[in-house]
Motif scaffolding. Structure first.
Motif: not given
Length: 326
Positions: A160-162, A210-214, A236-247, A266-273
Motif C-alpha cells: 500500500n503506497p500510503l 498522490y499529488q506529491v508522489f506524482f 529497472n532492477d526492481f521491476k525485473s526482480n518482481h517481474g510478472r507480479n508487478i506488471n 504503469r511506470e508511476f504505479i511501479a515507482y510507488l511499489q
C-alpha cells in the motif's frame, strides 16, 4: 491410535496399514474385541465405542494411514511428533503488535508510515523488544480509498503506497517543488484537523499524498530516467526482480475507472511499489541495526478481494463461494 466403531462391528477384524511416501511400513490385523474401550456415545439410536491400540514405533514424520473394517475403509494422515520440543527458556523474547496506520506524528499525513515504524523500532528496541508485528501492508484499491481494510486487499504481493514516508524518497531531497508542496500540505488546517481525529480520512490522505508522489515521479523521469542514472537502474532492477507480479498489478491499476488520469501510468504505479519496498526493507535493516533478534513480522491477510488483481490473476487457485472471517 483411537478409532470409533458401532456395535455391529465389535466382532469384526480390523486391518491397519501405515504408509510412508506410498511405501507400506507397517501392517496389523487383529480382532476388534481385543482392544480396550476408552469411551462410548450414542448417535441416531446407535452406540459407538472408542477403542485404542498401539502402533509399533515409527520415526518422527508424516505418514498415510488406512483402516479397514469389513468392507469399510477409511484413510487419513498420521503425524508422529516428539514428546517435547526445545524451548530456550533462558532467552525468551518479546515484542509489540502494531497497527501501523494508527500512528500519528508531526510530519506524517494523518496515517502512520514507514518513518513512524522506524521511530517505533528505535523506541521499542531501547526497551528490549526483539520484534514488531505489523498489520498487513498489502495493496488496496487506488480508485476507492475508503476500502481500507488491510484484511481484504487487492493484491497481497504488492504494498500500500500510503505507507510511504514522502520525505524519505530520495527524489524529495532534489525536488524543491515537492518540498514546497509538502510544507504547504502539513500547514493546511483541514489536514491538521484530520490528524487530531480518531478516524482516518483515507480519501483526503490519498488525494494529498498522490499529488506529491506524482511530482516526485515527474522529477525522477526528468533527472534520472532521461539520464539513465544508477538510481534509475535500481528501479529497472526492481521491476525485473518482481517481474510478472508487478506488471500485472500495474496493468490492473491502470484499468481502474475512477482514478486520476495522471496516475494511469504503469511506470508511476511501479515507482510507488519500488519506493514502498525500499522503505520497508530499510525498516527491517534498521531493526537489525537496533539489535532486534527478529525485527519485523508482517501479518498476512487470509484472503483477498474477489475484484482485486490477485484474484483475477490466479482465479484457478480460489474457491469463489467460500469466505473466512467477519
Amino acid at each position: 491410535l483411537k478409532i470409533r466403531v458401532n456395535e455391529s462391528q465389535l466382532n469384526s477384524k480390523i486391518t491397519l496399514q501405515v504408509y510412508h511416501s506410498s511405501k507400506l511400513v507397517s501392517q496389523k490385523i487383529a480382532d476388534i474385541s481385543d482392544f480396550q474401550e476408552f469411551g462410548n456415545y450414542h448417535y441416531n439410536n446407535e452406540c459407538y465405542r472408542e477403542l485404542a491400540f498401539n502402533i509399533e514405533d515409527l520415526g518422527i514424520g508424516y505418514y498415510q494411514i488406512k483402516v479397514t473394517i469389513d468392507d469399510s475403509e477409511n484413510s487419513g494422515q498420521l503425524i508422529i511428533y516428539p514428546d517435547k520440543a526445545y524451548q530456550n527458556i533462558d532467552n525468551k523474547i518479546w515484542g509489540i503488535s502494531l497497527q501501523l496506520y494508527s500512528l500519528r506524528s508531526d510530519d506524517n499525513y494523518g496515517i502512520g508510515d514507514f518513518n513512524d515504524l522506524k521511530q517505533t523500532i528505535m523506541y521499542s528496541s531501547k526497551q528490549g523488544a526483539d520484534y514488531i508485528l505489523v498489520n498487513p501492508l498489502h495493496a488496496l484499491f487506488d480508485d476507492d480509498p475508503n476500502r481500507a481494510s488491510p484484511y481484504s486487499p487487492s493484491d497481497r504481493l504488492c504494498l500500500n503506497p500510503l505507507y510511504i514516508h514522502i520525505q524519505d524518497i530520495p527524489d524529495f531531497k532534489e525536488c524543491l517543488q515537492a518540498q514546497a508542496l509538502v510544507k504547504s500540505h502539513l500547514s493546511i488546517s483541514e489536514l491538521q484537523t484530520h490528524k487530531n481525529e480518531v478516524y482516518i480520512n483515507y480519501k483526503l490522505v490519498t488525494s494529498y499524498k498522490y499529488q506529491v508522489f506524482f511530482l516526485l515521479f515527474t522529477h525522477f523521469n526528468k533527472h534520472h530516467r532521461d539520464n539513465n542514472t544508477e538510481y534509475f537502474k535500481l528501479f529497472n532492477d526492481f521491476k525485473s526482480n518482481h517481474g510478472r507480479n508487478i506488471n500485472s498489478y500495474c496493468d490492473w491499476v491502470c484499468d481502474l475507472k475512477n482514478i486520476n488520469k495522471n496516475y494511469k501510468n504503469r511506470e508511476f504505479i511501479a515507482y510507488l511499489q519500488w519506493q514502498a519496498n525500499r522503505q520497508l526493507d530499510e525498516c527491517q535493516q534498521f531493526a537489525k541495526q537496533c539489535s532486534m533478534k527478529i525485527g519485523l513480522i508482517r501479518d498476512l491477510a487470509v484472503g483477498c478481494a474477489q475484484d482485486g488483481n490477485e484474484f483475477l490473476e490466479n482465479e484457478h487457485l480460489f474457491i469463489k463461494d467460500a469466505s473466512i472471517g467477519a
